[in-house]
Design an enzyme around this catalytic site. Sequence first.
Site, PDB file in Angstrom:
ATOM      1  N   ILE A  73       4.779  -1.245   3.226  1.00 44.50           N
ATOM      2  CA  ILE A  73       4.263   0.458   2.941  1.00 44.50           C
ATOM      3  C   ILE A  73       5.292   0.934   1.809  1.00 44.50           C
ATOM      4  CG2 ILE A  73       4.636   2.872   3.663  1.00 44.50           C
ATOM      5  CD1 ILE A  73       2.559   0.504   5.320  1.00 44.50           C
ATOM      6  N   LYS A  74       4.261   1.218   0.515  1.00 37.53           N
ATOM      7  CA  LYS A  74       5.037   1.800  -0.785  1.00 37.53           C
ATOM      8  C   LYS A  74       5.556   2.607  -0.803  1.00 37.53           C
ATOM      9  CE  LYS A  74       3.790   0.312  -4.630  1.00 37.53           C
ATOM     10  NZ  LYS A  74       2.421   0.297  -6.115  1.00 37.53           N
ATOM     11  N   ILE A  75       6.530   3.004  -1.181  1.00 35.79           N
ATOM     12  CA  ILE A  75       7.066   4.510  -0.988  1.00 35.79           C
ATOM     13  C   ILE A  75       8.134   5.129  -1.764  1.00 35.79           C
ATOM     14  CG2 ILE A  75       8.989   6.038   0.615  1.00 35.79           C
ATOM     15  CD1 ILE A  75       8.298   4.159   3.209  1.00 35.79           C
ATOM     16  N   VAL A  86       0.300  -0.945  -0.441  1.00 36.68           N
ATOM     17  CA  VAL A  86       0.085   0.260   0.049  1.00 36.68           C
ATOM     18  C   VAL A  86       1.026   1.546  -0.223  1.00 36.68           C
ATOM     19  CG1 VAL A  86      -1.576   1.146   1.109  1.00 36.68           C
ATOM     20  CG2 VAL A  86      -1.912  -1.213   1.272  1.00 36.68           C
TER      21      VAL A  86
END
Length: 224
Positions: free
Chosen positions: A85-87, A58
Amino acid sequence: MEFFLDTANINSIKKGIEYYPISGVTTNPTIISREKTNFIELLKNIKSILGNNKSLHVQALGTNAKNIIEEAFYINELLGDNVYIKIPVIPEGIKAMKSLSEKNIKITATAVFTPQQGLIAAKSGATYVAPYVNRIDNISGNGINVINEMYKLFEAEKTQAKILAASFKNVEQIHKASLAGAHSATIPLELMEYLIFHPLTDVSVENFIKDWEDLYGKDKTLLP
């Protein structure tokens, strides 16, 4: 190679998991917005379908490290185990990766276009690094070369990060990405289905059935 579904469509996810060896689901703000529904409920629904053995990726929407970190903790607490967590690999994103990785938050670095972006993200704590193959090709680059060079850098640096190849338009790109060193790929269900499609396979099956039925009768199987 690990295969992920790049979608937030519930029906696609259910079908993908039923038929194919799916390791998880990747999403982004654009993919989620296409579903035109409450995004929190959508993410919870996806997570319930995946369970704890498949991962959900996400993306944080913040553009400064403080906001990215806050979003990461919120999503991690909301959805539980096996959430990444996509960053994006912007400076504030890299800063956030360094902080979050120290706190055991799983990270997928996204919007990656160069091998050095991938290496910096890997050394900052990303578990997965996602180069955009087709988008690189679209600006006269070579997405497969980027994957291969990134793979060589990861090997030289002995990093544990995995290359999660993304942004595909056809099966040939996926095939070449796997040969170039990608550890995983995230693709829409349509391309997943094309990975096993070949017209001669269908013809072969039809011929097998015809030859069998000519002798043993229609709808007769090996079962008594």
